[in-house]
Enzyme design. Sequence first.
Site, PDB file in Angstrom:
ATOM      1  N   ASN A  77       0.885  -1.146  -0.118  1.00 30.44           N
ATOM      2  CA  ASN A  77       0.028   0.204   0.021  1.00 30.44           C
ATOM      3  C   ASN A  77       0.886   1.303   0.108  1.00 30.44           C
ATOM      4  O   ASN A  77       1.889   1.254   0.553  1.00 30.44           O
ATOM      5  CB  ASN A  77      -0.906  -0.070   1.145  1.00 30.44           C
TER       6      ASN A  77
ATOM      7  N   CYS B 293       5.746   4.749   9.584  1.00 30.02           N
ATOM      8  CA  CYS B 293       5.083   4.514   8.085  1.00 30.02           C
ATOM      9  C   CYS B 293       6.254   4.720   6.973  1.00 30.02           C
ATOM     10  O   CYS B 293       6.730   5.605   6.979  1.00 30.02           O
ATOM     11  CB  CYS B 293       3.987   5.842   7.884  1.00 30.02           C
TER      12      CYS B 293
ATOM     13  N   THR C  61       4.711  -1.797   8.219  1.00 34.52           N
ATOM     14  CA  THR C  61       5.033  -2.369   6.803  1.00 34.52           C
ATOM     15  C   THR C  61       6.458  -2.235   6.351  1.00 34.52           C
ATOM     16  O   THR C  61       7.263  -1.598   6.806  1.00 34.52           O
ATOM     17  CB  THR C  61       4.163  -1.914   5.722  1.00 34.52           C
TER      18      THR C  61
ATOM     19  N   CYS D 198       4.854 -44.800  -2.862  1.00 29.34           N
ATOM     20  CA  CYS D 198       5.574 -44.058  -3.804  1.00 29.34           C
ATOM     21  C   CYS D 198       4.688 -43.977  -4.946  1.00 29.34           C
ATOM     22  O   CYS D 198       4.340 -45.150  -5.582  1.00 29.34           O
ATOM     23  CB  CYS D 198       7.133 -44.536  -4.015  1.00 29.34           C
TER      24      CYS D 198
END
Length: 358
Positions: free
Chosen positions: A77, A138, A203, A345
Amino acid sequence: MAVKKDLSIEYLGVKCENPFFLSSSPVGSDYDMVSKCFEEGWGGVFYKTIGFWIPDECSPRFDQNNKEGLPWIGFKNMEMISDKPTEYNFEQIRKLKRKYPDKVIVASIMGENEKEWRELATLAEQAEADLIEGNFSCPQMTTCSMGSDVGTNPELTEKYSKAVTAGSKLPFIAKMTPNITNMEIPARAAIAGGAKGISAINTIKSITNIDYENMTGMPVVDGKSSISGYSGAAARPIALRFVAQLLQDMELRGVPISGIGGIETWRDALDYLVLGCRNVQVTTAIMQYGYRIVQDMISGVSHWMDERGYDKLDDFIGIALPNLVPADQIRRTFKILPSFDLSGCIGCGRCYISCYDG
């Protein structure tokens, strides 16, 4: 069968109904949104960051990383702090607190200088917020006096923390940036400045995808893009690492940590709690699944507690932390080797490729 457990917990002297909070973001940015989240059962909200500076937001401002079968694993964002007037935001907080007196409201703030930080702190207290969070983290602010450029500067972090604690008697939480090698350094500076708690992480600076038509990153805004914050499930392992290091730091022992990053399920939330966090904050998962996911978190943690005989959160918060040790303390002689059931297998070749090439 429904299981009810006492999920209440004290955080910085404030009693919380449960440890599940909205993080400071678009999902908690006005009265109606926060009211809806409270009705669904969230214990509190870190209201979207308020400042005197009001941004002009671009559009589009979101991008995502995908994996087959999933809506996304990572979310980018380029949104900044609240684009609503300062007075309006504080009035929303006041209205919310009066309607939901038992819910916890944290005013997230961000100033450009000491005077603004101090004034915002005073306004938060006047708005009847329970706590204050300082957004030092931020990653997409357009000035070096705000956002993650502050959180990577211990001197500014301490100075602004002092300004907040001078402007209000409410407990102050400093929100840390992961865009740094050693988060403990600015966290210690925040505590030296008067902060009582730490939120981590915000973030991670990122480029998620490249647009080959415009030859720039995504999202594309008038032919250009920028490096900005990355969240979602892919960020959780990084966030857990930072949180653990904060909790293990000798100078930060006893400082309450609010855990943030990639929390989608009750198990994700539990990861932070068993490390030692006193609450957790969520955004990206809400954007995918809605506010109702808190009901799954409450139910999941309650069932887990019931299965293990825990009556309250403080019975197990931090229980995993002592078992995280430095690499040189891992016993290298201890080995678990695989066994193979050849009768099962199917000849896909995956184990051969992984072993031979990897």
